[in-house]
Design a protein around this motif. Structure first.
Motif, mmCIF file in Angstrom:
data_model
loop_
_atom_site.group_PDB
_atom_site.id
_atom_site.type_symbol
_atom_site.label_atom_id
_atom_site.label_comp_id
_atom_site.label_asym_id
_atom_site.label_seq_id
_atom_site.Cartn_x
_atom_site.Cartn_y
_atom_site.Cartn_z
ATOM 1 N N TYR A 156 -35.155 9.037 31.196
ATOM 2 C CA TYR A 156 -35.006 10.325 31.857
ATOM 3 C C TYR A 156 -36.215 10.687 32.706
ATOM 4 O O TYR A 156 -37.343 10.281 32.428
ATOM 5 C CB TYR A 156 -34.743 11.414 30.813
ATOM 6 C CG TYR A 156 -33.442 11.184 30.095
ATOM 7 C CD1 TYR A 156 -32.246 11.563 30.669
ATOM 8 C CD2 TYR A 156 -33.415 10.538 28.869
ATOM 9 C CE1 TYR A 156 -31.035 11.330 30.023
ATOM 10 C CE2 TYR A 156 -32.216 10.291 28.215
ATOM 11 C CZ TYR A 156 -31.034 10.692 28.805
ATOM 12 O OH TYR A 156 -29.851 10.448 28.168
ATOM 13 N N VAL A 157 -35.944 11.477 33.724
ATOM 14 C CA VAL A 157 -36.993 12.016 34.588
ATOM 15 C C VAL A 157 -36.727 13.508 34.764
ATOM 16 O O VAL A 157 -35.601 13.981 34.602
ATOM 17 C CB VAL A 157 -37.018 11.332 35.979
ATOM 18 C CG1 VAL A 157 -37.365 9.867 35.859
ATOM 19 C CG2 VAL A 157 -35.719 11.526 36.723
ATOM 20 N N ILE A 158 -37.782 14.228 35.077
ATOM 21 C CA ILE A 158 -37.659 15.637 35.451
ATOM 22 C C ILE A 158 -37.973 15.708 36.933
ATOM 23 O O ILE A 158 -38.975 15.140 37.389
ATOM 24 C CB ILE A 158 -38.631 16.528 34.652
ATOM 25 C CG1 ILE A 158 -38.266 16.495 33.173
ATOM 26 C CG2 ILE A 158 -38.591 17.955 35.179
ATOM 27 C CD1 ILE A 158 -39.206 17.278 32.298
ATOM 28 N N GLU A 201 -39.206 17.509 45.314
ATOM 29 C CA GLU A 201 -38.997 16.123 45.741
ATOM 30 C C GLU A 201 -39.632 15.104 44.799
ATOM 31 O O GLU A 201 -39.481 13.911 44.994
ATOM 32 C CB GLU A 201 -39.573 15.927 47.147
ATOM 33 C CG GLU A 201 -38.919 16.792 48.205
ATOM 34 C CD GLU A 201 -37.458 16.436 48.401
ATOM 35 O OE1 GLU A 201 -37.126 15.230 48.444
ATOM 36 O OE2 GLU A 201 -36.630 17.363 48.494
ATOM 37 N N LYS A 202 -40.365 15.567 43.798
ATOM 38 C CA LYS A 202 -41.091 14.657 42.920
ATOM 39 C C LYS A 202 -40.322 14.437 41.622
ATOM 40 O O LYS A 202 -39.717 15.346 41.079
ATOM 41 C CB LYS A 202 -42.480 15.207 42.609
ATOM 42 C CG LYS A 202 -43.355 15.308 43.820
ATOM 43 C CD LYS A 202 -44.729 15.763 43.451
ATOM 44 C CE LYS A 202 -45.549 15.853 44.738
ATOM 45 N NZ LYS A 202 -46.925 16.123 44.471
ATOM 46 N N GLU A 203 -40.406 13.204 41.146
ATOM 47 C CA GLU A 203 -39.803 12.851 39.858
ATOM 48 C C GLU A 203 -40.911 12.510 38.869
ATOM 49 O O GLU A 203 -41.801 11.720 39.180
ATOM 50 C CB GLU A 203 -38.877 11.645 40.001
ATOM 51 C CG GLU A 203 -37.602 11.937 40.723
ATOM 52 C CD GLU A 203 -36.664 10.749 40.737
ATOM 53 O OE1 GLU A 203 -37.066 9.645 40.305
ATOM 54 O OE2 GLU A 203 -35.517 10.921 41.161
ATOM 55 N N VAL A 204 -40.836 13.119 37.700
ATOM 56 C CA VAL A 204 -41.798 12.843 36.635
ATOM 57 C C VAL A 204 -41.057 12.122 35.520
ATOM 58 O O VAL A 204 -40.175 12.705 34.892
ATOM 59 C CB VAL A 204 -42.440 14.152 36.109
ATOM 60 C CG1 VAL A 204 -43.402 13.861 34.979
ATOM 61 C CG2 VAL A 204 -43.099 14.924 37.235
ATOM 62 N N ARG A 253 -31.836 0.841 33.195
ATOM 63 C CA ARG A 253 -31.442 0.485 34.555
ATOM 64 C C ARG A 253 -31.594 1.654 35.521
ATOM 65 O O ARG A 253 -32.224 1.556 36.538
ATOM 66 C CB ARG A 253 -30.006 -0.007 34.557
ATOM 67 C CG ARG A 253 -29.846 -1.297 33.820
ATOM 68 C CD ARG A 253 -28.391 -1.746 33.824
ATOM 69 N NE ARG A 253 -28.179 -2.637 32.704
ATOM 70 C CZ ARG A 253 -27.580 -2.296 31.583
ATOM 71 N NH1 ARG A 253 -27.071 -1.108 31.435
ATOM 72 N NH2 ARG A 253 -27.458 -3.154 30.596
ATOM 73 N N GLU A 254 -30.983 2.752 35.196
ATOM 74 C CA GLU A 254 -30.932 3.904 36.092
ATOM 75 C C GLU A 254 -31.568 5.113 35.431
ATOM 76 O O GLU A 254 -31.122 5.533 34.365
ATOM 77 C CB GLU A 254 -29.480 4.240 36.417
ATOM 78 C CG GLU A 254 -28.714 3.141 37.097
ATOM 79 C CD GLU A 254 -28.907 3.171 38.592
ATOM 80 O OE1 GLU A 254 -29.152 4.249 39.136
ATOM 81 O OE2 GLU A 254 -28.837 2.088 39.202
ATOM 82 N N PRO A 255 -32.585 5.706 36.042
ATOM 83 C CA PRO A 255 -33.104 6.949 35.461
ATOM 84 C C PRO A 255 -32.096 8.081 35.607
ATOM 85 O O PRO A 255 -31.283 8.077 36.507
ATOM 86 C CB PRO A 255 -34.369 7.219 36.275
ATOM 87 C CG PRO A 255 -34.270 6.372 37.481
ATOM 88 C CD PRO A 255 -33.296 5.285 37.219
ATOM 89 N N LYS A 256 -32.165 9.006 34.686
ATOM 90 C CA LYS A 256 -31.282 10.181 34.738
ATOM 91 C C LYS A 256 -32.123 11.427 34.947
ATOM 92 O O LYS A 256 -33.202 11.527 34.443
ATOM 93 C CB LYS A 256 -30.500 10.325 33.441
ATOM 94 C CG LYS A 256 -29.376 9.349 33.287
ATOM 95 C CD LYS A 256 -28.553 9.733 32.093
ATOM 96 C CE LYS A 256 -27.304 8.914 32.007
ATOM 97 N NZ LYS A 256 -26.444 9.311 30.927
#
Length: 139
Positions: free
Chosen positions: A79-81, A85-88, A136-139
């Motif tokens: 997971y990301v927050i 425009e930024k992903e953490v 595979r894919e961040p959410k």
């Protein structure tokens, strides 16, 4: 995917086992167990387990935190927050929690004693969690 959740469940159950049978009765989980089964049966079961399963200091005091870190790592690394425009990525959260736990104990802001074994165990289990089950894919 199912193996990942099996590992998480097993890690949390093992941590619960250590807390129930080897940690102080003042922990919330032990208080709850005493309320459910009663004081005398709880102590009889606890004594029976302690007589048959011998744990080292690391296993009693550092392993539960390391298992929590492993579980949180496996749950959070996908997971990301997003902030504008930024992903953490959340994969750093578990190791930061481990350092936070030890810092709060070192500052005597929370019960317990700061211990480098806790940090080593947490870092090892965090690294293991990061290497296992690539996402595979961040959410």
């Amino acid at each position: 995917m199912k193996l990942k959740y099996f590992i998480i469940t097993l890690a949390l159950l093992l941590s619960l086992f250590v807390y129930l049978f080897y940690r102080t009765e003042q922990t919330v989980v032990n208080w709850m167990a005493i309320q459910i089964v009663g004081w005398e049966p709880f102590h009889q079961i606890r004594t029976w387990v302690n007589d048959r399963v011998i744990l080292s200091g690391f296993q009693m005091y550092s392993l539960p935190e390391a298992l929590w870190i492993l579980s949180i790592t496996l749950l959070s690394k996908r997971y990301v927050i997003r902030f504008n425009e930024k992903e953490v990525p959340l994969w750093f959260l578990p190791i930061m929690m481990a350092f936070g736990f030890e810092f709060f104990q070192w500052m005597q802001w929370s019960p317990g004693h700061a211990d480098f074994n806790d940090l080593w165990g947490a870092m090892l289990f965090w690294a293991f969690g990061m290497l296992v089950f690539p996402e595979r894919e961040p959410k």
